[in-house]
Write an enzyme that holds these catalytic residues in place. Structure first.
Site, short mmCIF file in Angstrom:
data_model
loop_
_atom_site.label_atom_id
_atom_site.label_comp_id
_atom_site.label_asym_id
_atom_site.label_seq_id
_atom_site.Cartn_x
_atom_site.Cartn_y
_atom_site.Cartn_z
N HIS A 1 0.84 -1.20 0.00
CA HIS A 1 0.00 0.00 0.00
C HIS A 1 0.88 1.24 0.00
O HIS A 1 2.08 1.16 0.25
CB HIS A 1 -0.87 0.02 1.26
CG HIS A 1 -0.05 0.28 2.49
ND1 HIS A 1 0.73 -0.69 3.07
CD2 HIS A 1 0.17 1.42 3.19
CE1 HIS A 1 1.38 -0.17 4.10
NE2 HIS A 1 1.06 1.11 4.20
N HIS B 1 5.67 6.49 -0.76
CA HIS B 1 6.48 5.27 -0.87
C HIS B 1 5.63 4.04 -0.60
O HIS B 1 4.61 4.13 0.08
CB HIS B 1 7.68 5.31 0.08
CG HIS B 1 7.28 5.16 1.52
ND1 HIS B 1 6.80 6.21 2.27
CD2 HIS B 1 7.26 4.08 2.34
CE1 HIS B 1 6.51 5.79 3.48
NE2 HIS B 1 6.77 4.49 3.55
P1 ATP Z 1 3.97 -3.20 11.85
O1 ATP Z 1 4.18 -1.84 12.50
O2 ATP Z 1 2.92 -4.01 12.55
O3 ATP Z 1 5.22 -3.95 11.61
P2 ATP Z 1 3.07 -1.63 9.61
O4 ATP Z 1 4.11 -0.59 9.92
O5 ATP Z 1 2.87 -1.99 8.19
O6 ATP Z 1 3.36 -2.97 10.38
P3 ATP Z 1 1.32 0.11 11.00
O7 ATP Z 1 2.43 0.46 11.97
O8 ATP Z 1 -0.04 -0.09 11.55
O9 ATP Z 1 1.67 -1.19 10.20
O10 ATP Z 1 1.31 1.26 9.92
C1 ATP Z 1 0.34 1.34 8.90
C2 ATP Z 1 0.86 2.32 7.86
O11 ATP Z 1 1.06 3.62 8.45
C3 ATP Z 1 2.25 1.96 7.30
O12 ATP Z 1 2.33 2.45 5.97
C4 ATP Z 1 3.21 2.75 8.14
O13 ATP Z 1 4.40 3.07 7.46
C5 ATP Z 1 2.41 4.02 8.39
N1 ATP Z 1 2.80 4.60 9.67
C6 ATP Z 1 2.94 3.96 10.84
N2 ATP Z 1 3.30 4.80 11.83
C7 ATP Z 1 3.38 6.03 11.24
C8 ATP Z 1 3.70 7.33 11.73
N3 ATP Z 1 4.00 7.53 13.00
N4 ATP Z 1 3.68 8.36 10.85
C9 ATP Z 1 3.37 8.16 9.56
N5 ATP Z 1 3.06 6.95 9.03
C10 ATP Z 1 3.06 5.90 9.86
#
Ligand code: ATP
Ligand code: MG
Length: 176
Positions: free
Chosen positions: A42, A123
């Site tokens: 995504h 990205h």
């Molecule tokens: P995991 O953290 O469980 O390993 P993940 O990073 O794919 O998996 P999430 O942390 O729930 O899942 O994040 C969902 C999306 O939001 C991802 O694209 C992640 O890069 C983005 N994301 C997470 N935290 C932030 C943040 N603090 N600021 C901006 N984008 C974020």
């Protein structure tokens, strides 16, 4: 996570044909790291983090009001973040994508919804814990973007799963 709280983000979910093409290309790369599950590919537009479940209806109303255009995204750059995240990115970010993100952010802000303050950098995450940028030739994937979604990020026994809560179309052509 408590039942009344969801971890929310707006994103472009990767369409099935593109997911397959990217996953096939990715498995041909000579790299180490932990691949992001193909079903989770995504591009994040706006990250909301933990929000009360009751806020979902408000978020839907807020995205219903967006007037954003469909566009084509070229993922033609392979990059690696210092934390080991290998990602695909466009070398040129389309104006329509920036407008979509800006409209979302403005609507969220005017509804006083707290946003993460990291600047937007388009990205698509491919692999985590990747020790170095592969020397393979950069790819070129064309992604016709015609919808965006609100996702809930959830944990299950197989890891992180993104559940689409609602999807909105983007407008084709110049009609209002
Ligand atoms: P995991 O953290 O469980 O390993 P993940 O990073 O794919 O998996 P999430 O942390 O729930 O899942 O994040 C969902 C999306 O939001 C991802 O694209 C992640 O890069 C983005 N994301 C997470 N935290 C932030 C943040 N603090 N600021 C901006 N984008 C974020
Ligand atoms: Mg994360």
């Amino acid at each position: 996570m408590k039942d009344d709280v969801l971890r929310l983000f707006f994103a472009l979910g990767c369409p099935p044909e593109l997911t397959e093409a990217i996953a096939t290309w990715r498995s041909s790369l000579n790299v180490h790291g932990r691949p992001v599950a193909a079903a989770n590919l995504h591009l994040t537009l706006a990250f909301l983090g933990q929000q009360p479940r009751a806020r979902v209806a408000q978020l839907q109303g807020l995205a219903d009001g967006l007037r954003a255009k469909a566009f084509e995204l070229h993922l033609d750059r392979l990059g690696r973040h210092r934390n080991g995240l290998l990602y695909l990115a466009p070398s040129h970010t389309p104006e329509a994508l920036l407008e979509l993100v800006e409209q979302l952010n403005n609507n969220l802000r005017s509804a006083a919804i707290q946003l993460e303050s990291r600047p937007f950098r388009a990205h698509l995450s491919l692999l985590r814990h990747c020790p170095q940028l592969p020397i393979d030739a950069p790819p070129s994937f064309a992604w016709p973007v015609s919808r965006f979604s609100l996702f809930a990020s959830e944990q299950n026994t197989r890891g992180t799963h993104y559940r689409p809560l609602h999807t909105w179309p983007l407008r084709h052509g110049d009609l209002d």
